[in-house]
Scaffold this active site. Structure first.
Site, mmCIF file in Angstrom:
data_model
loop_
_atom_site.group_PDB
_atom_site.id
_atom_site.type_symbol
_atom_site.label_atom_id
_atom_site.label_comp_id
_atom_site.label_asym_id
_atom_site.label_seq_id
_atom_site.Cartn_x
_atom_site.Cartn_y
_atom_site.Cartn_z
ATOM 1 N N ARG A 30 -2.379 5.081 5.636
ATOM 2 C CA ARG A 30 -0.731 6.503 6.176
ATOM 3 C C ARG A 30 -1.669 7.233 7.527
ATOM 4 N NH1 ARG A 30 3.511 7.018 2.857
ATOM 5 N NH2 ARG A 30 3.444 5.198 1.376
ATOM 6 N N ARG A 34 4.789 10.284 9.361
ATOM 7 C CA ARG A 34 5.467 12.036 9.563
ATOM 8 C C ARG A 34 4.291 12.194 11.027
ATOM 9 N NH1 ARG A 34 8.540 10.691 4.102
ATOM 10 N NH2 ARG A 34 6.173 10.541 3.876
ATOM 11 N N ARG A 43 10.193 7.044 15.219
ATOM 12 C CA ARG A 43 11.108 7.002 14.273
ATOM 13 C C ARG A 43 12.996 7.100 14.075
ATOM 14 N NH1 ARG A 43 13.592 5.854 10.501
ATOM 15 N NH2 ARG A 43 13.628 5.574 8.450
ATOM 16 N N ASP A 80 5.462 -1.579 5.102
ATOM 17 C CA ASP A 80 5.323 -1.368 3.831
ATOM 18 C C ASP A 80 5.276 -1.988 2.842
ATOM 19 O OD1 ASP A 80 5.712 1.324 2.795
ATOM 20 O OD2 ASP A 80 6.620 0.571 1.044
ATOM 21 N N TYR A 156 7.683 -0.447 -8.673
ATOM 22 C CA TYR A 156 8.439 -0.461 -8.347
ATOM 23 C C TYR A 156 9.825 -0.954 -8.516
ATOM 24 C CZ TYR A 156 5.625 2.750 -5.566
ATOM 25 O OH TYR A 156 5.185 4.029 -5.119
HETATM 26 O O1 CP3 Z 1 -0.252 4.002 8.503
HETATM 27 C C1 CP3 Z 1 -0.667 2.873 7.394
HETATM 28 O O2 CP3 Z 1 -1.372 3.041 6.576
HETATM 29 C C2 CP3 Z 1 0.370 1.768 7.278
HETATM 30 C C3 CP3 Z 1 1.848 2.112 6.831
HETATM 31 C C4 CP3 Z 1 2.054 1.832 5.434
HETATM 32 C C5 CP3 Z 1 3.458 2.526 5.159
HETATM 33 N N1 CP3 Z 1 3.118 1.985 3.594
HETATM 34 C C6 CP3 Z 1 4.225 2.994 6.252
HETATM 35 C C7 CP3 Z 1 5.350 4.414 4.984
HETATM 36 C C8 CP3 Z 1 1.506 1.939 4.324
HETATM 37 C C9 CP3 Z 1 0.020 0.758 4.157
HETATM 38 C C10 CP3 Z 1 1.914 2.152 3.508
HETATM 39 C C11 CP3 Z 1 1.923 1.374 1.933
HETATM 40 C C12 CP3 Z 1 2.216 1.871 0.837
HETATM 41 N N2 CP3 Z 1 3.823 2.013 0.638
HETATM 42 C C13 CP3 Z 1 2.244 2.453 -0.400
HETATM 43 C C14 CP3 Z 1 0.799 1.923 -1.379
HETATM 44 C C15 CP3 Z 1 0.164 3.175 -0.005
HETATM 45 C C16 CP3 Z 1 0.001 4.680 -1.107
HETATM 46 O O3 CP3 Z 1 0.447 5.036 -0.229
HETATM 47 O O4 CP3 Z 1 0.562 4.595 -2.010
HETATM 48 C C17 CP3 Z 1 3.008 2.389 -1.334
HETATM 49 C C18 CP3 Z 1 2.710 3.032 -2.843
HETATM 50 C C19 CP3 Z 1 4.267 2.016 -0.776
HETATM 51 C C20 CP3 Z 1 5.800 2.387 -0.938
HETATM 52 C C21 CP3 Z 1 6.698 4.127 -0.087
HETATM 53 N N3 CP3 Z 1 6.974 3.383 1.153
HETATM 54 C C22 CP3 Z 1 6.522 5.232 -0.891
HETATM 55 C C23 CP3 Z 1 6.323 5.505 -2.008
HETATM 56 C C24 CP3 Z 1 7.013 5.654 -0.023
HETATM 57 C C25 CP3 Z 1 8.241 7.070 0.089
HETATM 58 C C26 CP3 Z 1 7.516 7.704 0.325
HETATM 59 C C27 CP3 Z 1 6.710 7.855 1.587
HETATM 60 O O5 CP3 Z 1 5.230 8.313 1.164
HETATM 61 O O6 CP3 Z 1 7.350 8.519 2.541
HETATM 62 C C28 CP3 Z 1 7.262 4.889 1.397
HETATM 63 C C29 CP3 Z 1 7.521 5.122 2.906
HETATM 64 C C30 CP3 Z 1 6.675 4.833 3.933
HETATM 65 N N4 CP3 Z 1 5.786 3.469 4.097
HETATM 66 C C31 CP3 Z 1 7.050 5.713 5.318
HETATM 67 C C32 CP3 Z 1 5.950 5.724 5.852
HETATM 68 C C33 CP3 Z 1 5.298 5.497 7.238
HETATM 69 C C34 CP3 Z 1 7.459 6.774 4.812
HETATM 70 C C35 CP3 Z 1 9.189 6.459 5.778
HETATM 71 C C36 CP3 Z 1 10.285 7.706 6.960
HETATM 72 O O7 CP3 Z 1 9.309 7.276 7.936
HETATM 73 O O8 CP3 Z 1 10.096 8.265 6.427
#
Ligand code: CP3
Length: 351
Positions: A30, A34, A43, A80, A156
């Protein structure tokens, strides 16, 4: 504190191939997100998070931002894990501040509605993002692709949202075992296709995120986490025999040894609960270890951050290691703490 100038040496790929580098290559799960003001600005240009992921120009820029700012040794594709349920035809949305919302799979009729095979048209913007990043990324920096592991995706897809104990998917797996197996099999096949396309587009390694591996008792872990990842690695290597795979079974704890021995991953991603000294002693040197600073130590900064980095560096000294967190960067992490982390890491102060 400013970061020291740092000469990139493609150390990520060297370590992937079993070489020892000091300081170790570093990237963060990640790393795009944000906590970066430039991410927030980018974004704001897309109406929804999924559209953001599916707009190659924006997703490529989000991929490159953290590498540009911090000089990480690897970029991770910005996307994602939930694009796979989306491409299978399940309704997926991200509500602001609420996380993902999916139309839950509750019964055979819901499963029957999923596309077979995976809709590659829906995922073509992701492939285009990789191609775009490749033209812009310095050749010294590796590009990592990824997918969610079948178990985590199923969590999910069945709950329809984030739940901490994954009871909906666990109950589904007990009560509707054959149907659950069919869902996992479908996800294994989709993951092989998706990762193979990513490799063909230019990623140099792929990470399989099994965020919810830690909630299962061993027999369930073996069936729903270990065996599907083993099948993905084997299937992918039939298409790309040298595919480099990072497994990240978060929370797998004492199942880690079986996971490492049987799945065939090249790199084992460790979460922050794993003692790095134990891991360094336990795993064969042929297995590259990745991790495992506590994201909260990074958010806290100061001494907990510095000692955390030092302990990890000294535990893994002399063996192939990729520095990372034990889970994703938290949204409230101060940027200066990442700079401090890199200073400690690259200052070579761990003797
Ligand atoms: O920088 C990176 O690592 C690459 C991008 C990436 C995202 N999600 C972007 C993202 C990666 C590799 C993921 C993986 C992901 N997504 C996982 C596995 C890793 C982990 O964190 O456990 C999971 C479970 C998800 C599912 C997911 N996506 C959730 C539960 C959420 C909401 C919670 C949160 O952190 O906001 C997301 C949204 C998400 N994925 C965001 C980002 C940058 C935030 C969205 C935003 O910009 O508002």
């Amino acid at each position: 504190m400013k970061s020291q100038p740092y000469v990139q040496t493609k150390s990520f790929l060297k370590v992937m191939n079993g070489e020892v580098c000091f300081p170790p290559p570093v990237w963060l799960m990640r790393q795009a997100g944000r906590y970066l003001p430039e991410y927030q600005a980018l974004r704001a240009k897309a109406p929804s998070f999924l559209e953001f992921c599916y707009t190659p120009e924006l997703a490529a820029e989000a991929t490159l931002q953290p590498v540009r700012r911090f000089g990480f040794d690897a970029a991770i594709l910005f996307s994602d894990i939930l694009v796979i349920p989306d491409a299978l035809g399940q309704k997926v949305a991200f509500e602001p501040n609420e996380g993902p919302k999916l139309d839950p799979i509750l019964a055979a009729e819901d499963f029957a509605k999923l596309n077979t095979p995976l809709d590659c048209g829906r995922l073509s913007p992701v492939i285009e993002t990789i191609q775009l990043v490749k033209t812009r990324l310095s050749p010294d920096i590796a590009l990592i692709g990824f997918c969610g592991a079948p178990w985590t995706l199923a969590c999910y897809m069945i709950a329809g949202k984030s739940v901490p104990d994954q009871a909906p998917a666990r109950l589904f797996a007990y009560r509707q075992r054959d149907l659950f197996q069919s869902l996992i099999d479908r996800l294994v096949q989709a993951s092989i296709d998706y990762l193979a396309w990513q490799i063909e587009a230019g990623v140099e390694a792929v990470q399989i995120f099994d965020t919810w591996a830690g909630v299962l008792p061993f027999a369930e872990f073996e069936r729903w986490c270990l065996m599907p990842v083993e099948a993905i690695v084997a299937g992918l290597r039939l298409r790309h025999k040298d595919a480099r795979v990072i497994g990240f079974p978060r929370g797998a704890d004492h199942h880690l040894m079986d996971f490492a021995a049987r799945t065939g991953v090249n790199v084992l991603g460790l979460d922050s609960t794993v003692d790095p000294r134990w891991a360094a002693k336990t795993f064969d040197r042929g297995l590259v270890l990745q991790g495992n600073l506590d994201p909260l130590a990074l958010a806290a900064g100061g001494l907990p951050l510095e000692t955390g980095v030092q302990q990890i560096l000294s535990a893994f000294r002399g063996r192939p290691h990729i520095f990372n967190l034990g889970h994703g960067v938290l949204p409230h992490t101060p940027i200066q703490h990442i700079e401090l982390m890199l200073d400690v890491l690259r200052g070579g102060s761990a003797k």
